[in-house]
Design an enzyme around this catalytic site. Sequence first.
Site, PDB file in Angstrom:
ATOM      1  N   HIS A 112     100.483 -22.593   7.742  1.00  0.00           N
ATOM      2  CA  HIS A 112     101.820 -22.687   8.329  1.00  0.00           C
ATOM      3  C   HIS A 112     102.516 -23.941   7.811  1.00  0.00           C
ATOM      4  O   HIS A 112     101.943 -25.035   7.846  1.00  0.00           O
ATOM      5  CB  HIS A 112     101.749 -22.768   9.858  1.00  0.00           C
ATOM      6  CG  HIS A 112     101.404 -21.464  10.500  1.00  0.00           C
ATOM      7  ND1 HIS A 112     100.893 -21.374  11.788  1.00  0.00           N
ATOM      8  CD2 HIS A 112     101.496 -20.187  10.050  1.00  0.00           C
ATOM      9  CE1 HIS A 112     100.686 -20.101  12.092  1.00  0.00           C
ATOM     10  NE2 HIS A 112     101.041 -19.366  11.058  1.00  0.00           N
TER      11      HIS A 112
ATOM     12  N   ARG B  19      96.309 -13.719   5.825  1.00  0.00           N
ATOM     13  CA  ARG B  19      97.336 -12.682   5.834  1.00  0.00           C
ATOM     14  C   ARG B  19      96.807 -11.527   4.990  1.00  0.00           C
ATOM     15  O   ARG B  19      95.994 -11.729   4.072  1.00  0.00           O
ATOM     16  CB  ARG B  19      98.644 -13.185   5.228  1.00  0.00           C
ATOM     17  CG  ARG B  19      99.257 -14.396   5.929  1.00  0.00           C
ATOM     18  CD  ARG B  19     100.531 -14.837   5.214  1.00  0.00           C
ATOM     19  NE  ARG B  19     101.178 -15.958   5.885  1.00  0.00           N
ATOM     20  CZ  ARG B  19     101.009 -17.239   5.562  1.00  0.00           C
ATOM     21  NH1 ARG B  19     100.206 -17.562   4.559  1.00  0.00           N
ATOM     22  NH2 ARG B  19     101.649 -18.199   6.220  1.00  0.00           N
TER      23      ARG B  19
ATOM     24  N   TYR C 240     100.344 -20.292  19.614  1.00  0.00           N
ATOM     25  CA  TYR C 240      99.025 -19.955  20.139  1.00  0.00           C
ATOM     26  C   TYR C 240      98.694 -20.709  21.422  1.00  0.00           C
ATOM     27  O   TYR C 240      97.833 -20.295  22.187  1.00  0.00           O
ATOM     28  CB  TYR C 240      97.951 -20.218  19.067  1.00  0.00           C
ATOM     29  CG  TYR C 240      98.117 -19.305  17.887  1.00  0.00           C
ATOM     30  CD1 TYR C 240      97.746 -17.965  17.975  1.00  0.00           C
ATOM     31  CD2 TYR C 240      98.701 -19.754  16.716  1.00  0.00           C
ATOM     32  CE1 TYR C 240      97.946 -17.109  16.912  1.00  0.00           C
ATOM     33  CE2 TYR C 240      98.898 -18.905  15.642  1.00  0.00           C
ATOM     34  CZ  TYR C 240      98.519 -17.583  15.750  1.00  0.00           C
ATOM     35  OH  TYR C 240      98.728 -16.736  14.699  1.00  0.00           O
TER      36      TYR C 240
ATOM     37  N   HIS D 187      97.159  -8.305  10.815  1.00  0.00           N
ATOM     38  CA  HIS D 187      97.628  -9.586  11.342  1.00  0.00           C
ATOM     39  C   HIS D 187      97.005  -9.905  12.695  1.00  0.00           C
ATOM     40  O   HIS D 187      96.896 -11.068  13.080  1.00  0.00           O
ATOM     41  CB  HIS D 187      99.163  -9.561  11.455  1.00  0.00           C
ATOM     42  CG  HIS D 187      99.796 -10.821  10.960  1.00  0.00           C
ATOM     43  ND1 HIS D 187      99.720 -11.224   9.637  1.00  0.00           N
ATOM     44  CD2 HIS D 187     100.510 -11.782  11.600  1.00  0.00           C
ATOM     45  CE1 HIS D 187     100.367 -12.381   9.502  1.00  0.00           C
ATOM     46  NE2 HIS D 187     100.842 -12.738  10.674  1.00  0.00           N
TER      47      HIS D 187
ATOM     48  N   ARG E 241      94.119 -12.093  12.187  1.00  0.00           N
ATOM     49  CA  ARG E 241      94.556 -13.469  11.893  1.00  0.00           C
ATOM     50  C   ARG E 241      94.934 -14.197  13.196  1.00  0.00           C
ATOM     51  O   ARG E 241      94.557 -15.349  13.406  1.00  0.00           O
ATOM     52  CB  ARG E 241      95.741 -13.409  10.921  1.00  0.00           C
ATOM     53  CG  ARG E 241      96.401 -14.754  10.611  1.00  0.00           C
ATOM     54  CD  ARG E 241      97.431 -14.518   9.501  1.00  0.00           C
ATOM     55  NE  ARG E 241      98.429 -15.566   9.391  1.00  0.00           N
ATOM     56  CZ  ARG E 241      98.295 -16.671   8.670  1.00  0.00           C
ATOM     57  NH1 ARG E 241      97.163 -16.889   8.025  1.00  0.00           N
ATOM     58  NH2 ARG E 241      99.276 -17.553   8.587  1.00  0.00           N
TER      59      ARG E 241
ATOM     60  N   LYS F 125     102.248 -17.837   1.082  1.00  0.00           N
ATOM     61  CA  LYS F 125     103.685 -17.650   0.918  1.00  0.00           C
ATOM     62  C   LYS F 125     104.258 -18.718  -0.003  1.00  0.00           C
ATOM     63  O   LYS F 125     103.882 -19.887   0.079  1.00  0.00           O
ATOM     64  CB  LYS F 125     104.385 -17.719   2.281  1.00  0.00           C
ATOM     65  CG  LYS F 125     104.133 -16.504   3.165  1.00  0.00           C
ATOM     66  CD  LYS F 125     104.933 -16.593   4.451  1.00  0.00           C
ATOM     67  CE  LYS F 125     104.791 -15.334   5.284  1.00  0.00           C
ATOM     68  NZ  LYS F 125     105.572 -15.400   6.530  1.00  0.00           N
TER      69      LYS F 125
END
Length: 298
Positions: free
Chosen positions: A270, A148, A279, A244, A247, A172
């Site tokens: 994630h 990110r 994806y 992004h 990524r 995150k």
Amino acid sequence: MNWKTYIKSYQSYLRIERGLSKNTIENYSFDIERLCLFLEENAISISPLKINEETIQQFIYSISKEVNPRSQARIISGLKSFFSYLIFEDYRVDNPLELIETPKTGRKLPDTLSVDEIDSLIAAIDLASNEGERNRAMLETLYGCGLRVSELVSLKISDLFFEEGFIKITGKGNKQRFVPIGNLTQKYIHIYKDNIRTHLNIKKGYEDTLFLNRRGNQLSRAMIFTIIKDLAVKIELNKSISPHTLRHSFATHLLENGADLRSIQLMLGHESITTTEIYVHLDRKFLTEVMNTFHPRR
């Protein structure tokens, strides 16, 4: 207590008890501040403890003219979280957004670049300047490690474990993960770190930050966006891209080359594999090829 006091208290809760990042907290706060601006512009004097569903509905209707359904859904979600916090702290007994419906948005598939497009983007960097060497190292790291943009700008020299072939990423919610880093990306980071960064007048507090601007400060996320968009214009890439996008391309290219979803999930950081599963929907042609190659009844 006024709106600002409650917002500040909520921010402390998000930071301390939920462990959210500074960027996430800013996004949550922006939604509430937007509601405050609406109240001010319409001369509605009401506290967060007394505001009702009708007033919130007026606010939602007003922003519906300005933002798309996806943004509306995000704002409603942010406000729901704020009023849920007020209930949790016994400031309110109800949530004024409880019965407000979230717009149907569908799931947007992320934009990606081909390998050739990424190569062209990086090849367009002017390496005659010091910033050019830095930019090449940054783009190689974004794409090569699937980071990110917030993870890139906060990357530390002490997070580089090149001998082991990994870098440590703080993502995150301050969750940490180790991501493999290839030899090519290591090479470009070494060139920048050893030949360019050493000559900067580094500001106090950023001695360990890897990527710096010419004044020795940490780069902003906006600066990374600008660098990438300028390169896209330079190579006449007719796509709307951002950091992004690199990524997303990282994950898509791994999947297309046979990587399993669980491994991609761990590298991207994630929390849920459901997020990574998006994806799978990117390349229907690729899925058909997989079926025809590997299924016993092909």
